[in-house]
Design an enzyme around this catalytic site. Structure first.
Site, mmCIF file in Angstrom:
data_model
loop_
_atom_site.group_PDB
_atom_site.id
_atom_site.type_symbol
_atom_site.label_atom_id
_atom_site.label_comp_id
_atom_site.label_asym_id
_atom_site.label_seq_id
_atom_site.Cartn_x
_atom_site.Cartn_y
_atom_site.Cartn_z
ATOM 1 N N LYS A 18 8.250 -34.391 2.802
ATOM 2 C CA LYS A 18 8.024 -34.010 1.598
ATOM 3 C C LYS A 18 9.294 -34.786 0.638
ATOM 4 O O LYS A 18 9.197 -35.885 -0.332
ATOM 5 C CB LYS A 18 8.004 -32.762 1.773
ATOM 6 C CG LYS A 18 6.279 -32.252 2.275
ATOM 7 C CD LYS A 18 6.611 -30.811 1.842
ATOM 8 C CE LYS A 18 8.014 -30.301 2.820
ATOM 9 N NZ LYS A 18 8.535 -30.312 4.075
ATOM 10 N N ARG A 93 6.727 -21.528 -1.202
ATOM 11 C CA ARG A 93 6.783 -21.366 0.445
ATOM 12 C C ARG A 93 6.122 -19.931 0.877
ATOM 13 O O ARG A 93 6.220 -19.788 2.148
ATOM 14 C CB ARG A 93 8.386 -21.613 0.766
ATOM 15 C CG ARG A 93 7.996 -22.924 1.345
ATOM 16 C CD ARG A 93 9.870 -22.946 2.161
ATOM 17 N NE ARG A 93 9.662 -23.820 3.289
ATOM 18 C CZ ARG A 93 10.922 -24.950 3.244
ATOM 19 N NH1 ARG A 93 10.814 -25.490 2.033
ATOM 20 N NH2 ARG A 93 10.574 -25.444 3.817
ATOM 21 N N ARG A 131 16.359 -36.932 12.502
ATOM 22 C CA ARG A 131 17.130 -37.257 11.108
ATOM 23 C C ARG A 131 18.364 -36.898 11.226
ATOM 24 O O ARG A 131 19.328 -35.464 11.786
ATOM 25 C CB ARG A 131 16.280 -35.859 10.743
ATOM 26 C CG ARG A 131 17.267 -35.983 8.866
ATOM 27 C CD ARG A 131 15.725 -35.490 8.119
ATOM 28 N NE ARG A 131 15.540 -33.948 8.424
ATOM 29 C CZ ARG A 131 14.928 -33.328 7.824
ATOM 30 N NH1 ARG A 131 14.141 -33.839 6.872
ATOM 31 N NH2 ARG A 131 15.221 -31.361 8.111
ATOM 32 N N ARG A 164 21.454 -31.783 9.628
ATOM 33 C CA ARG A 164 21.377 -30.682 9.600
ATOM 34 C C ARG A 164 21.464 -29.498 10.423
ATOM 35 O O ARG A 164 21.637 -29.606 11.498
ATOM 36 C CB ARG A 164 19.933 -29.962 8.515
ATOM 37 C CG ARG A 164 20.015 -30.691 7.658
ATOM 38 C CD ARG A 164 19.217 -30.677 6.404
ATOM 39 N NE ARG A 164 17.860 -29.733 6.629
ATOM 40 C CZ ARG A 164 16.318 -30.263 6.096
ATOM 41 N NH1 ARG A 164 16.065 -30.580 5.290
ATOM 42 N NH2 ARG A 164 15.983 -28.833 6.810
ATOM 43 N N ARG A 175 10.859 -23.048 12.307
ATOM 44 C CA ARG A 175 10.522 -23.539 10.787
ATOM 45 C C ARG A 175 8.992 -23.614 11.122
ATOM 46 O O ARG A 175 7.827 -23.041 10.091
ATOM 47 C CB ARG A 175 11.061 -24.793 10.541
ATOM 48 C CG ARG A 175 12.548 -24.770 10.069
ATOM 49 C CD ARG A 175 13.074 -25.401 9.944
ATOM 50 N NE ARG A 175 13.189 -26.627 9.349
ATOM 51 C CZ ARG A 175 13.270 -27.943 9.738
ATOM 52 N NH1 ARG A 175 14.490 -28.001 10.276
ATOM 53 N NH2 ARG A 175 13.211 -28.946 8.917
HETATM 54 P P1 AP5 Z 1 11.434 -35.396 5.402
HETATM 55 O O1 AP5 Z 1 11.262 -36.744 4.323
HETATM 56 O O2 AP5 Z 1 13.122 -35.212 5.642
HETATM 57 O O3 AP5 Z 1 10.634 -34.414 5.419
HETATM 58 P P2 AP5 Z 1 9.914 -33.389 4.724
HETATM 59 O O4 AP5 Z 1 9.030 -32.752 4.633
HETATM 60 O O5 AP5 Z 1 11.170 -33.425 3.579
HETATM 61 O O6 AP5 Z 1 11.063 -32.626 5.832
HETATM 62 P P3 AP5 Z 1 12.143 -30.710 5.762
HETATM 63 O O7 AP5 Z 1 12.448 -30.980 7.153
HETATM 64 O O8 AP5 Z 1 13.234 -31.407 4.832
HETATM 65 O O9 AP5 Z 1 10.967 -30.122 5.164
HETATM 66 P P4 AP5 Z 1 11.454 -28.471 5.130
HETATM 67 O O10 AP5 Z 1 10.405 -28.645 4.289
HETATM 68 O O11 AP5 Z 1 11.403 -28.104 6.386
HETATM 69 O O12 AP5 Z 1 13.059 -28.399 4.953
HETATM 70 P P5 AP5 Z 1 13.745 -28.089 3.742
HETATM 71 O O13 AP5 Z 1 14.599 -28.397 3.256
HETATM 72 O O14 AP5 Z 1 12.606 -27.952 2.462
HETATM 73 O O15 AP5 Z 1 11.452 -36.799 6.607
HETATM 74 C C1 AP5 Z 1 11.645 -36.125 7.966
HETATM 75 C C2 AP5 Z 1 12.242 -37.528 9.188
HETATM 76 O O16 AP5 Z 1 11.033 -38.162 8.881
HETATM 77 C C3 AP5 Z 1 13.227 -38.174 8.049
HETATM 78 O O17 AP5 Z 1 13.886 -38.177 9.809
HETATM 79 C C4 AP5 Z 1 12.383 -39.119 8.000
HETATM 80 O O18 AP5 Z 1 13.441 -40.707 7.824
HETATM 81 C C5 AP5 Z 1 11.694 -39.137 8.845
HETATM 82 N N1 AP5 Z 1 10.103 -39.663 8.015
HETATM 83 C C6 AP5 Z 1 9.458 -39.296 6.915
HETATM 84 N N2 AP5 Z 1 8.196 -40.063 6.703
HETATM 85 C C7 AP5 Z 1 8.425 -41.021 8.376
HETATM 86 C C8 AP5 Z 1 7.392 -41.441 8.165
HETATM 87 N N3 AP5 Z 1 6.407 -42.308 7.540
HETATM 88 N N4 AP5 Z 1 7.524 -42.055 9.132
HETATM 89 C C9 AP5 Z 1 8.383 -41.998 9.876
HETATM 90 N N5 AP5 Z 1 9.271 -41.267 10.104
HETATM 91 C C10 AP5 Z 1 9.046 -40.583 8.674
HETATM 92 O O19 AP5 Z 1 14.029 -26.372 3.768
HETATM 93 C C11 AP5 Z 1 15.304 -26.223 4.399
HETATM 94 C C12 AP5 Z 1 15.709 -24.553 4.748
HETATM 95 O O20 AP5 Z 1 15.482 -23.953 3.522
HETATM 96 C C13 AP5 Z 1 14.159 -23.534 4.649
HETATM 97 O O21 AP5 Z 1 13.795 -23.780 6.471
HETATM 98 C C14 AP5 Z 1 14.404 -22.299 3.981
HETATM 99 O O22 AP5 Z 1 15.332 -21.814 5.094
HETATM 100 C C15 AP5 Z 1 15.473 -22.630 3.124
HETATM 101 N N6 AP5 Z 1 14.014 -23.001 1.823
HETATM 102 C C16 AP5 Z 1 14.068 -24.240 1.009
HETATM 103 N N7 AP5 Z 1 13.193 -24.198 -0.093
HETATM 104 C C17 AP5 Z 1 12.422 -22.702 0.494
HETATM 105 C C18 AP5 Z 1 11.312 -21.618 -0.419
HETATM 106 N N8 AP5 Z 1 11.053 -21.913 -1.662
HETATM 107 N N9 AP5 Z 1 11.263 -20.229 -0.488
HETATM 108 C C19 AP5 Z 1 12.384 -19.955 0.542
HETATM 109 N N10 AP5 Z 1 13.625 -21.015 1.894
HETATM 110 C C20 AP5 Z 1 13.090 -22.500 0.991
#
Ligand code: AP5
Length: 224
Positions: A18, A93, A131, A164, A175
């Protein structure tokens, strides 16, 4: 791209890409990328009241309480820089958050399209534990699929690469549980509104970007 949708959600399991895709798509469409995970992590880093409350939830991979995140997004979407459009990544979420977002539209659903980036869970655990993020410019790398030229150094700014706090295997597994229980059901909410388009998130970053751009350019939403 002329006449494109301007209020978009990127949706999908942890690690689906994402954040990676949001940066490219927002840039190409000239809209603002709003990423709740990064906003929350910045609050934790700088020790704001929100950060102090959120820290323990994020580290364990639990959701930060709805009322905090809803307030955060309601404030963010009032800012003038998003008047021409936004790409939300990481929000909503929970069903509660999805309903709250619908109510931010003064009677009309503000979301125009929901892009579901679909990647099987078995590919994602390794993606997340591999990552690395630049402590300076926040560029994202992957030791398996997008490694830096020098270990632990950012190619763009020379900053130190870090992992992270929630990218260890135990937090990652949690997660996914939280995603299955609280977040995945939102897909039905947007399916009923006819807003979801599913995109295959496997393949290279560039291939996935082109699939998303094609899905956004399509006149009609394909739901399956
Ligand atoms: P990346 O693009 O970083 O993936 P992502 O989908 O953004 O993954 P996240 O881990 O950031 O999502 P998440 O939803 O768990 O965490 P968030 O920060 O939102 O890609 C991942 C890896 O793969 C990278 O190394 C990249 O290089 C690689 N990659 C990407 N595309 C690729 C491809 N095509 N092929 C190969 N490799 C590839 O949330 C974190 C925490 O914040 C949550 O757990 C929660 O505690 C809190 N939080 C955030 N939002 C909320 C909310 N709305 N409500 C409550 N809590 C929240």
């Amino acid at each position: 791209m002329k006449g494109h949708v301007k209020r978009i959600l990127l949706f999908g399991p942890p690690g689906a890409g994402k954040g990676t895709q949001a940066a490219a798509i927002a840039d190409r469409l000239g809209i603002v990328h709003v990423d709740t995970g990064s906003i929350i992590r910045e609050n934790i880093r700088t020790g704001t009241p929100l950060g102090l409350e959120a820290g323990a939830y994020v580290e364990k991979g639990e959701l930060v309480p709805d009322e905090l995140v809803i307030r955060l997004i309601a404030d963010r979407l009032e800012k003038p820089d998003v008047a021409d459009g936004w790409l939300l990544d990481g929000f909503p979420r929970s069903l509660e958050q999805a309903k709250a977002l619908s109510e931010m539209g003064d009677g009309d659903e503000p979301v125009e399209r929901v892009v579901f980036i679909d990647v099987p869970e078995n590919l994602l655990v390794e993606r997340l534990t591999s990552r690395r993020i630049c402590s300076g410019c926040k560029a994202v790398y992957n030791l398996q699929t997008m490694p830096p030229s020098e270990p632990d150094r950012c190619d763009k700014c020379g900053g130190r690469l870090t992992q992270r706090a929630d990218d260890n295997e135990e937090s990652v597994r949690n997660r996914f549980r939280v995603y299955r229980e609280s977040t995945a059901p939102i897909a039905d909410y947007y399916e009923e509104k006819g807003l979801i388009v599913r995109v295959d998130g496997t393949g290279t970053v560039g291939e996935v970007t082109e699939r998303i751009m094609s899905a956004l350019a399509a006149d009609r939403v394909r739901t399956k």
